[in-house]
Motif scaffolding. Structure first.
Motif, PDB file in Angstrom:
ATOM      1  N   SER A 182     -10.475  -5.313  -6.972  1.00  0.00           N
ATOM      2  CA  SER A 182      -9.213  -4.851  -6.409  1.00  0.00           C
ATOM      3  C   SER A 182      -9.444  -4.334  -4.998  1.00  0.00           C
ATOM      4  O   SER A 182     -10.533  -3.843  -4.683  1.00  0.00           O
ATOM      5  CB  SER A 182      -8.615  -3.735  -7.263  1.00  0.00           C
ATOM      6  OG  SER A 182      -8.344  -4.169  -8.574  1.00  0.00           O
ATOM      7  N   GLN A 238      -2.085 -11.037  -5.233  1.00  0.00           N
ATOM      8  CA  GLN A 238      -1.737  -9.713  -4.741  1.00  0.00           C
ATOM      9  C   GLN A 238      -0.492  -9.193  -5.435  1.00  0.00           C
ATOM     10  O   GLN A 238       0.340  -9.962  -5.931  1.00  0.00           O
ATOM     11  CB  GLN A 238      -1.540  -9.715  -3.226  1.00  0.00           C
ATOM     12  CG  GLN A 238      -0.350 -10.513  -2.745  1.00  0.00           C
ATOM     13  CD  GLN A 238      -0.246 -10.488  -1.223  1.00  0.00           C
ATOM     14  OE1 GLN A 238      -1.129  -9.998  -0.524  1.00  0.00           O
ATOM     15  NE2 GLN A 238       0.850 -11.007  -0.713  1.00  0.00           N
ATOM     16  N   ASN A 250       2.441  -6.988  -4.218  1.00  0.00           N
ATOM     17  CA  ASN A 250       3.005  -6.408  -3.001  1.00  0.00           C
ATOM     18  C   ASN A 250       3.513  -4.991  -3.222  1.00  0.00           C
ATOM     19  O   ASN A 250       3.399  -4.140  -2.340  1.00  0.00           O
ATOM     20  CB  ASN A 250       4.124  -7.303  -2.467  1.00  0.00           C
ATOM     21  CG  ASN A 250       3.600  -8.591  -1.892  1.00  0.00           C
ATOM     22  OD1 ASN A 250       2.521  -8.625  -1.294  1.00  0.00           O
ATOM     23  ND2 ASN A 250       4.340  -9.669  -2.061  1.00  0.00           N
ATOM     24  N   LYS A 264       0.666  -2.861  -3.079  1.00  0.00           N
ATOM     25  CA  LYS A 264      -0.152  -3.094  -1.880  1.00  0.00           C
ATOM     26  C   LYS A 264      -1.615  -3.268  -2.266  1.00  0.00           C
ATOM     27  O   LYS A 264      -2.514  -2.649  -1.694  1.00  0.00           O
ATOM     28  CB  LYS A 264       0.023  -1.961  -0.874  1.00  0.00           C
ATOM     29  CG  LYS A 264       1.448  -1.831  -0.332  1.00  0.00           C
ATOM     30  CD  LYS A 264       1.580  -0.752   0.713  1.00  0.00           C
ATOM     31  CE  LYS A 264       0.959  -1.157   2.009  1.00  0.00           C
ATOM     32  NZ  LYS A 264       1.230  -0.168   3.104  1.00  0.00           N
ATOM     33  N   THR A 265      -1.826  -4.097  -3.262  1.00  0.00           N
ATOM     34  CA  THR A 265      -3.176  -4.317  -3.786  1.00  0.00           C
ATOM     35  C   THR A 265      -3.482  -5.798  -3.850  1.00  0.00           C
ATOM     36  O   THR A 265      -2.655  -6.594  -4.304  1.00  0.00           O
ATOM     37  CB  THR A 265      -3.337  -3.684  -5.171  1.00  0.00           C
ATOM     38  OG1 THR A 265      -3.077  -2.281  -5.091  1.00  0.00           O
ATOM     39  CG2 THR A 265      -4.743  -3.889  -5.711  1.00  0.00           C
ATOM     40  N   LEU A 266      -4.671  -6.151  -3.392  1.00  0.00           N
ATOM     41  CA  LEU A 266      -5.180  -7.514  -3.426  1.00  0.00           C
ATOM     42  C   LEU A 266      -6.203  -7.601  -4.551  1.00  0.00           C
ATOM     43  O   LEU A 266      -6.949  -6.637  -4.779  1.00  0.00           O
ATOM     44  CB  LEU A 266      -5.843  -7.862  -2.096  1.00  0.00           C
ATOM     45  CG  LEU A 266      -6.421  -9.247  -1.934  1.00  0.00           C
ATOM     46  CD1 LEU A 266      -5.293 -10.271  -1.758  1.00  0.00           C
ATOM     47  CD2 LEU A 266      -7.363  -9.300  -0.721  1.00  0.00           C
ATOM     48  N   TYR A 267      -6.236  -8.744  -5.233  1.00  0.00           N
ATOM     49  CA  TYR A 267      -7.165  -8.928  -6.343  1.00  0.00           C
ATOM     50  C   TYR A 267      -8.017 -10.183  -6.146  1.00  0.00           C
ATOM     51  O   TYR A 267      -7.612 -11.127  -5.479  1.00  0.00           O
ATOM     52  CB  TYR A 267      -6.402  -9.068  -7.666  1.00  0.00           C
ATOM     53  CG  TYR A 267      -5.523  -7.897  -8.006  1.00  0.00           C
ATOM     54  CD1 TYR A 267      -4.146  -7.958  -7.795  1.00  0.00           C
ATOM     55  CD2 TYR A 267      -6.074  -6.731  -8.535  1.00  0.00           C
ATOM     56  CE1 TYR A 267      -3.330  -6.875  -8.104  1.00  0.00           C
ATOM     57  CE2 TYR A 267      -5.262  -5.650  -8.840  1.00  0.00           C
ATOM     58  CZ  TYR A 267      -3.898  -5.730  -8.631  1.00  0.00           C
ATOM     59  OH  TYR A 267      -3.097  -4.656  -8.932  1.00  0.00           O
ATOM     60  N   CYS A 306     -12.943  -6.913   1.206  1.00  0.00           N
ATOM     61  CA  CYS A 306     -11.622  -7.454   1.492  1.00  0.00           C
ATOM     62  C   CYS A 306     -11.308  -7.191   2.968  1.00  0.00           C
ATOM     63  O   CYS A 306     -11.879  -6.279   3.590  1.00  0.00           O
ATOM     64  CB  CYS A 306     -10.545  -6.883   0.585  1.00  0.00           C
ATOM     65  SG  CYS A 306     -10.065  -5.186   0.893  1.00  0.00           S
TER      66      CYS A 306
END
Length: 125
Positions: free
Chosen positions: A21, A71, A73, A76-79, A95
């Motif tokens: 994450s 992600q 939105n 506000k988290t990218l995986y 990241c």
């Protein structure tokens, strides 16, 4: 300034799975592209997966079919979902964010001005 904090790195057996994450904070941009990169000891940092602001994805050949970038939105988290992990996936994973109107799903590190501190992934055979 965009701030990025990675988490989820761990040790896993070959064939196992991990989900990394990346929590983002700071200004909200209308267009931002995100990427995952990795760096193994003695090697250059390389692009693993990228996601454009319109949902286009790009993957390194070495991870195609095994890794998935996504992600949330609202959070506000990218995986980065890592499946069928291999010992050669062992690296520090970072990241990165590229807030730019004309950004794309790029695996080129020089495109990204903002970086997290990294999370370690170790895959044992």
């Amino acid at each position: 300034q965009v701030q990025l904090v990675e988490s989820g790195g761990d040790s896993v057996q070959s064939g196992g799975s991990l989900r990394l994450s990346c929590a983002a904070s700071g200004p909200t941009y209308t267009r931002v592209c995100m990427g995952w990169f990795r760096q193994a000891p003695g090697k250059e940092r390389e692009g693993v997966a990228a996601l454009s602001s319109v949902g286009t994805t790009a993957y390194a050949d070495s991870v195609k079919g095994r890794f998935t970038i996504s992600q949330d939105n609202a959070k506000k988290t990218l995986y980065l979902q890592m499946d069928s992990a291999k010992p050669e996936d062992t690296a520090m994973y970072y990241c990165a964010a590229w807030p730019y109107k004309y950004c794309s799903a790029s695996l080129t590190r020089w495109h990204y001005p903002y970086w997290g501190q990294g999370t370690q992934v170790t895959v044992s055979s």
